[in-house]
Design an enzyme around this catalytic site. Structure first.
Site, PDB file in Angstrom:
ATOM      1  N   GLU A 129      20.140  27.053  33.388  1.00 24.10           N
ATOM      2  CA  GLU A 129      18.930  27.572  32.739  1.00 24.10           C
ATOM      3  C   GLU A 129      18.765  26.986  31.339  1.00 24.10           C
ATOM      4  O   GLU A 129      19.625  26.252  30.850  1.00 24.10           O
ATOM      5  CB  GLU A 129      18.995  29.099  32.657  1.00 24.10           C
ATOM      6  CG  GLU A 129      20.168  29.634  31.848  1.00 24.10           C
ATOM      7  CD  GLU A 129      20.366  31.139  31.993  1.00 24.10           C
ATOM      8  OE1 GLU A 129      19.753  31.757  32.879  1.00 24.10           O
ATOM      9  OE2 GLU A 129      21.155  31.690  31.210  1.00 24.10           O
ATOM     10  N   HIS A 134      27.508  32.753  27.789  1.00 19.83           N
ATOM     11  CA  HIS A 134      26.359  32.929  26.908  1.00 19.83           C
ATOM     12  C   HIS A 134      25.946  34.397  26.818  1.00 19.83           C
ATOM     13  O   HIS A 134      26.312  35.217  27.666  1.00 19.83           O
ATOM     14  CB  HIS A 134      25.167  32.099  27.398  1.00 19.83           C
ATOM     15  CG  HIS A 134      24.724  32.450  28.781  1.00 19.83           C
ATOM     16  ND1 HIS A 134      25.348  31.950  29.907  1.00 19.83           N
ATOM     17  CD2 HIS A 134      23.742  33.254  29.243  1.00 19.83           C
ATOM     18  CE1 HIS A 134      24.754  32.426  30.995  1.00 19.83           C
ATOM     19  NE2 HIS A 134      23.778  33.228  30.616  1.00 19.83           N
ATOM     20  N   ARG A 173      29.067  39.343  34.813  1.00 19.99           N
ATOM     21  CA  ARG A 173      29.128  40.016  33.521  1.00 19.99           C
ATOM     22  C   ARG A 173      30.593  40.099  33.083  1.00 19.99           C
ATOM     23  O   ARG A 173      31.432  40.677  33.771  1.00 19.99           O
ATOM     24  CB  ARG A 173      28.512  41.405  33.675  1.00 19.99           C
ATOM     25  CG  ARG A 173      28.058  42.048  32.387  1.00 19.99           C
ATOM     26  CD  ARG A 173      27.385  43.400  32.643  1.00 19.99           C
ATOM     27  NE  ARG A 173      26.108  43.270  33.289  1.00 19.99           N
ATOM     28  CZ  ARG A 173      25.791  43.860  34.445  1.00 19.99           C
ATOM     29  NH1 ARG A 173      26.662  44.612  35.070  1.00 19.99           N
ATOM     30  NH2 ARG A 173      24.591  43.700  34.964  1.00 19.99           N
TER      31      ARG A 173
END
Length: 325
Positions: free
Chosen positions: A121, A179, A199
């Site tokens: 992304e 990130h 996560r």
């Protein structure tokens, strides 16, 4: 049937860290009393398929369009590569609080574990409060053992790279790069079609029921790229009325367009759809034989691959991102 520039109804996503800027800054028609963290602008993700909001195709889903028009919509090469799946997910993200520290798997790992695409992304910051920052990558060379030690000690932040950001900051986040979006940031995100997130750490917070969100500690270990980069930010120089390349990778190319004069676009050499994400101002899209389509700040629009020539007409000054495969 002749295709035309297509808009879709944004899909709101309520989150524990969301705010109100999608409504107050980007004029989204979302409930103002809810924490809306994401606006999915163009999505082919299962159970979250975008619906057309303009023209003759209004009400049809993105998947319907792909089945009807195939390469006319996506481009022949894109259609052959991705079949009936739309390859990109376009979002706006409003972080009123910090997002979790996370990582996404690459294509190989995602295929093996989830029968899915991986998730590479990029971020483009629209609005950043004073001292707002992002976490991108590591600030030192580490290995899995040191990473696990820091995580178990509750000192993960010590080895993460913190980036102070401002409006216009741009970051490329390949699959595997750790990130997190920090508090006080509104940004546009372009990514592969995937909703897989591992996560790693969630600041020990709980939801209104007192429950903490699931962590994916073990899954993340094989997905993380433990290397360190000297510079994580995308360096670029904007030029008005010229195209500025921000990111080019296997999954998408993203350019910045800032213009106050008519901009002619010729995509004859491009075998892909094009997406415009309006970041500021307003412009109209003029295509031969079709009605003009207006695009305002906070709106995204899909240009079918068969539309090769068009003109962008700014109403004053406009800024947008141009995205294609």
């Amino acid at each position: 049937m002749q295709l035309y520039p297509i808009k879709f109804k944004p899909i709101p996503k309520e989150t524990i860290w969301g705010g109100n800027k999608l409504v107050s800054v980007l004029s989204k028609d979302f409930p103002s009393n809810k924490k809306i963290g994401e606006s999915w602008e163009i999505s082919g993700v299962k159970n979250d398929i975008s619906l057309v909001s303009n023209g003759e195709l209004k009400g049809e889903s993105l998947n319907d369009l792909i089945h009807q028009f195939g390469g006319r919509l996506l481009g022949k090469e894109v259609s052959e590569r991705f079949g009936k799946e739309f390859p990109l997910l376009i979002k706006f993200i409003d972080a009123d609080d910090a997002l979790s520290i996370q990582v996404h798997p690459d294509d190989e790992l995602a295929k093996k574990r989830h029968n899915s695409f991986g998730k590479t992304e990029m971020w483009y910051v629209l609005d950043a409060e004073k001292d707002a920052n992002l976490i991108v990558g590591f600030n030192q060379e580490i290995d899995p053992k040191r990473y696990q030690q820091k995580l178990s000690e509750g000192k993960l932040e010590e080895i993460l790279n913190l980036e102070k950001v401002q409006n216009g900051s741009c970051y490329f986040i390949p699959a595997g790069r750790v990130h997190a979006i920090g508090k006080g940031i509104l940004l546009a995100e372009i990514q592969q079609t995937s909703d897989i997130t591992y996560r790693m750490y969630d600041w020990n917070r709980v939801d209104k029921e007192g429950k903490s969100r699931e962590l994916h500690t073990e899954l993340a270990l094989d997905a993380i790229d433990y290397s360190m980069e000297e510079n994580y930010a995308t360096k670029y120089v904007s030029e008005i009325n010229k195209t500025t390349e921000l990111v080019q990778c296997d999954y998408f190319t993203t350019n910045q367009l800032i213009f106050d004069k008519n901009k002619r676009c010729n995509y004859s050499n491009l075998d892909s759809f094009v997406i415009y994400i309006c970041l500021d101002g307003e412009f109209e899209i003029s295509c031969k034989g079709k009605e003009k389509t207006s695009v305002k700040k906070g709106e995204s629009i899909l240009i079918p691959a068969e539309l090769k020539e068009l003109t962008l007409i700014p109403l004053g000054k406009a800024e947008c991102l141009e995205v294609y495969i």
